[in-house]
Write a protein that holds these residues in place. Structure first.
Motif, PDB file in Angstrom:
ATOM      1  N   MET A  37      -0.891  13.484  -8.423  1.00 34.50           N
ATOM      2  CA  MET A  37       0.249  13.645  -7.523  1.00 34.50           C
ATOM      3  C   MET A  37       1.365  12.699  -7.955  1.00 34.50           C
ATOM      4  SD  MET A  37      -1.713  11.043  -6.513  1.00 34.50           S
ATOM      5  CE  MET A  37      -1.808   9.547  -5.518  1.00 34.50           C
ATOM      6  N   SER A  38       2.515  12.837  -7.334  1.00 34.13           N
ATOM      7  CA  SER A  38       3.584  11.878  -7.514  1.00 34.13           C
ATOM      8  C   SER A  38       3.699  11.034  -6.245  1.00 34.13           C
ATOM      9  CB  SER A  38       4.909  12.579  -7.815  1.00 34.13           C
ATOM     10  OG  SER A  38       5.880  11.637  -8.251  1.00 34.13           O
ATOM     11  N   LEU A  39       4.726  10.231  -6.194  1.00 32.36           N
ATOM     12  CA  LEU A  39       4.934   9.343  -5.050  1.00 32.36           C
ATOM     13  C   LEU A  39       6.402   9.366  -4.647  1.00 32.36           C
ATOM     14  CD1 LEU A  39       2.978   6.198  -6.323  1.00 32.36           C
ATOM     15  CD2 LEU A  39       2.121   7.935  -4.735  1.00 32.36           C
ATOM     16  N   PHE A  40       6.622   9.269  -3.362  1.00 33.75           N
ATOM     17  CA  PHE A  40       7.943   8.950  -2.822  1.00 33.75           C
ATOM     18  C   PHE A  40       7.839   7.526  -2.305  1.00 33.75           C
ATOM     19  CE2 PHE A  40      10.926   8.368   0.620  1.00 33.75           C
ATOM     20  CZ  PHE A  40      12.097   8.917   0.130  1.00 33.75           C
ATOM     21  N   VAL A  41       8.683   6.643  -2.821  1.00 32.63           N
ATOM     22  CA  VAL A  41       8.604   5.230  -2.447  1.00 32.63           C
ATOM     23  C   VAL A  41       9.944   4.793  -1.857  1.00 32.63           C
ATOM     24  CG1 VAL A  41       7.883   2.925  -3.174  1.00 32.63           C
ATOM     25  CG2 VAL A  41       7.104   4.928  -4.474  1.00 32.63           C
ATOM     26  N   TRP A  42       9.884   4.194  -0.686  1.00 35.03           N
ATOM     27  CA  TRP A  42      11.079   3.653  -0.040  1.00 35.03           C
ATOM     28  C   TRP A  42      10.920   2.139   0.064  1.00 35.03           C
ATOM     29  CZ3 TRP A  42      11.899   3.522   5.908  1.00 35.03           C
ATOM     30  CH2 TRP A  42      13.162   2.952   6.192  1.00 35.03           C
ATOM     31  N   TYR A  43      11.836   1.421  -0.556  1.00 38.63           N
ATOM     32  CA  TYR A  43      11.875  -0.046  -0.507  1.00 38.63           C
ATOM     33  C   TYR A  43      12.924  -0.448   0.526  1.00 38.63           C
ATOM     34  CZ  TYR A  43      10.028   1.004  -5.158  1.00 38.63           C
ATOM     35  OH  TYR A  43       9.317   1.525  -6.211  1.00 38.63           O
ATOM     36  N   PHE A  44      12.570  -1.353   1.422  1.00 38.31           N
ATOM     37  CA  PHE A  44      13.550  -1.772   2.422  1.00 38.31           C
ATOM     38  C   PHE A  44      13.268  -3.189   2.897  1.00 38.31           C
ATOM     39  CE2 PHE A  44      10.098   0.333   4.666  1.00 38.31           C
ATOM     40  CZ  PHE A  44       9.893  -0.430   5.809  1.00 38.31           C
ATOM     41  N   GLY A  45      14.331  -3.848   3.324  1.00 37.42           N
ATOM     42  CA  GLY A  45      14.230  -5.186   3.883  1.00 37.42           C
ATOM     43  C   GLY A  45      14.762  -5.192   5.305  1.00 37.42           C
ATOM     44  N   THR A  46      14.167  -6.021   6.142  1.00 33.77           N
ATOM     45  CA  THR A  46      14.577  -6.094   7.545  1.00 33.77           C
ATOM     46  C   THR A  46      15.103  -7.481   7.874  1.00 33.77           C
ATOM     47  OG1 THR A  46      12.316  -6.685   8.235  1.00 33.77           O
ATOM     48  CG2 THR A  46      12.902  -4.344   8.249  1.00 33.77           C
ATOM     49  N   ARG A  47      16.016  -7.515   8.841  1.00 27.30           N
ATOM     50  CA  ARG A  47      16.609  -8.795   9.251  1.00 27.30           C
ATOM     51  C   ARG A  47      15.682  -9.604  10.157  1.00 27.30           C
ATOM     52  NH1 ARG A  47      20.168  -5.150  11.549  1.00 27.30           N
ATOM     53  NH2 ARG A  47      21.829  -5.967  10.208  1.00 27.30           N
ATOM     54  N   ARG A  48      14.612  -8.994  10.596  1.00 28.67           N
ATOM     55  CA  ARG A  48      13.610  -9.680  11.401  1.00 28.67           C
ATOM     56  C   ARG A  48      12.253  -9.562  10.717  1.00 28.67           C
ATOM     57  NH1 ARG A  48      10.862  -6.189  16.141  1.00 28.67           N
ATOM     58  NH2 ARG A  48       9.225  -7.615  15.440  1.00 28.67           N
ATOM     59  N   GLN A  49      11.280 -10.278  11.236  1.00 27.10           N
ATOM     60  CA  GLN A  49       9.920 -10.204  10.714  1.00 27.10           C
ATOM     61  C   GLN A  49       9.024  -9.420  11.667  1.00 27.10           C
ATOM     62  OE1 GLN A  49       8.970 -14.387  10.122  1.00 27.10           O
ATOM     63  NE2 GLN A  49       9.594 -14.283   7.969  1.00 27.10           N
ATOM     64  N   TYR A  50       7.975  -8.843  11.093  1.00 28.00           N
ATOM     65  CA  TYR A  50       6.960  -8.112  11.860  1.00 28.00           C
ATOM     66  C   TYR A  50       5.609  -8.779  11.598  1.00 28.00           C
ATOM     67  CZ  TYR A  50      10.409  -4.387  12.622  1.00 28.00           C
ATOM     68  OH  TYR A  50      11.515  -3.660  12.996  1.00 28.00           O
TER      69      TYR A  50
END
Length: 512
Positions: free
Chosen positions: A321-334
């Motif tokens: 298979m292939s992959l869809f990858v979303w990279y993101f940064g948030t202003r808060r922590q989880y």
């Protein structure tokens, strides 16, 4: 030459008149191959298409966030340690590996969570919490995983499959270990609970395989993780890439970026060098391709120099298979989100059938969420979190136009994460980028945009995969996910280990 013998060749800097090895691609397989060849007396040049090393392990940096583009799970760290030892160093001199626990937090669609760890007592307790009647079956599955580990990894993972007789010798083991069965079939023979069957069978997806089709030999991954643990490199996987590049340069060898290969040069059936897209030609005594194996044969080796891996055969092969990858940064922590989370959707078998067999982009998905700042806060600005989330999707035979679909698909993933693990996500995002199957083909030169190369079914494993020593061209060698033993960090590092057995010593090349 055995790995032990290779260690005796350590600490040597390459000589200008030494035989020249060209390595195509600077993924982990290519970098490991360069270190091993350098330790055996070769003058090595690594050629990388992108503007920085790493291949699928490229690093993106933006807005103060660091994103590892690809592999993030480090298992079997001794394979890395070997490379540092070949250069008279220790892995810990350059890389700080930290154990991750739990290995994975698996969240089912109904919100139930399974903590998958390397602690035997904790795992028995988790299994008992889900299905008390399956504890004994879980223990027997681990024994089955260990048996396959002893054969598939320890015995066969670093040896070449040059001839059909090599395959014939292991057939009794494959039959005894039910290699014709799938990983999921093997799991079902040990546990009855449907959720536990998912927990114990998802591992082939980490190397590009469908649990319902991948040979049960790949169930060895469960024991491999138990044997050495799951680790993360502080600073991100890119710190491993930087460390390996440092070893290569310390040997007096060279890495060139922005150097795309157009053709492997062949004279009288022997690889003699490469031609770059710029037209420059570089002579070599041996050529090692860390490019995708299907891409190597389809695009880098001329048709007249191929007999087995013809265009027709390459097109007809089955791909991951292939992959869809979303990279993101948030202003808060989880802080309640683990380092590795698997967020399961409502379907398992049916979704994988859509991806691997029907090759359609489904309306639902399961997700892998990576939060490296759970272990290393330096990968994001203070008070922020760095993430990537990936979704398994069909390769480009699906016909999906990702230039149109990418943002819509990302938005669906964002909504799912906001509803489950990351409340209010839409308002917290401060940086974002995507990687689609089209990027796997166009940027990473993966045939059909398949993220892991050839699918690891039994008839595309070991001798049936493109060989580490090319069947087509003398002095051409292959490393990486598309050759033996397969994808995943231990697999591609082991493929470079095979070179110690199939590439002649530099001294032998010089005498010819």
């Amino acid at each position: 030459m055995t790995p032990t013998a290779a260690r005796r060749s350590t600490h040597l800097r390459s000589s200008p008149d030494a035989p020249h090895a060209v390595v195509i691609g600077s993924g982990f397989g290519g970098l490991a191959a360069a270190v091993r060849l350098g330790a055996r007396g070769y003058r090595v040049t690594v050629l990388e298409k992108l503007d920085a090393p790493g291949g699928r392990a490229y690093v993106y940096r933006q807005d103060g966030f660091t994103f590892d583009a690809g592999p993030t799970i480090v298992t079997a760290p001794f394979l890395l340690e070997e490379l540092w030892q070949l250069c008279g160093r220790s892995l810990s001199d350059d890389v700080d590996l930290r154990p991750v626990s739990p290995y994975y937090r698996i969240r089912f669609d109904d919100g139930e969570v399974f903590e998958y760890s390397g602690d035997p007592d904790a795992m028995r307790a988790e299994v008992a919490r889900f299905a008390p009647g399956d504890v004994a079956g879980y223990e027997s599955f681990l024994k089955a995983s260990e048996a396959r580990f002893r054969i598939g990894f320890e015995k066969l993972g670093h040896v070449p499959f040059d001839n059909w007789t090599d395959m014939a010798r292991v057939l009794p083991d494959l039959v005894r270990l039910a290699g014709h069965r799938s990983v999921y079939d093997l799991v079902c023979r040990h546990v009855r609970d449907a959720r536990l069957r998912v927990v114990l069978s998802f591992h082939p997806l980490l190397v590009g395989g469908n649990p319902f089709a991948t040979t049960s030999i790949y169930s060895l991954i469960a024991f491999l993780e138990r044997r050495w643990g799951v680790h993360f490199a502080m600073g991100g996987t890119g710190s491993l890439v930087r460390g390996l590049v440092g070893l290569i340069e310390g040997q007096g060898n060279t890495l060139r970026c922005n150097a795309e290969i157009a053709r492997i040069l062949v004279t009288d059936g022997r690889a003699t060098g490469v031609r770059l897209a710029s037209g420059e030609e570089i002579a070599a005594d041996v050529v090692v391709s860390n490019a995708d194996s299907a891409w190597t044969y389809r695009h880098l080796v001329a048709p007249e120099d191929r007999r087995r891996w013809t265009d027709k055969r390459i097109e007809k092969a089955r791909y991951s298979m292939s992959l869809f990858v979303w990279y993101f940064g948030t202003r808060r922590q989880y802080p309640d989100v683990a380092h590795h989370t698997i967020l399961l959707g409502p379907r398992y078998r049916e979704l994988l059938h859509d991806i691997f067999e029907r090759k359609v982009l489904a309306s639902d998905f399961s997700l892998y969420l990576h939060r490296p700042t759970a272990t290393d806060p330096s990968l994001a600005p203070a008070g922020c979190d760095s993430f990537y989330v990936l979704s398994c999707v069909p390769h480009l035979d699906s016909g999906t136009d990702w230039s149109v679909m990418a943002e819509e698909y990302r938005s669906r993933i964002e909504r799912r994460l906001s509803e489950t693990l990351l409340p209010g996500l839409g308002q917290e995002i401060v940086t974002s980028r995507m990687l689609t199957p089209q990027d796997f083909q166009d940027r990473l030169s993966s045939f059909k945009g398949a993220a892991f190369g050839l699918e690891p079914i039994l008839t595309q494993s070991a001798w049936f995969r493109p060989h580490n020593r090319s069947e087509e061209v003398d002095r051409l060698y292959l490393v990486g996910a598309g050759t033996h033993p397969g994808a995943g960090l231990p697999g591609v590092l082991s493929s470079a280990r095979v070179l110690d057995m199939v590439v002649p010593d530099a001294a032998e090349i010089r005498r010819r």
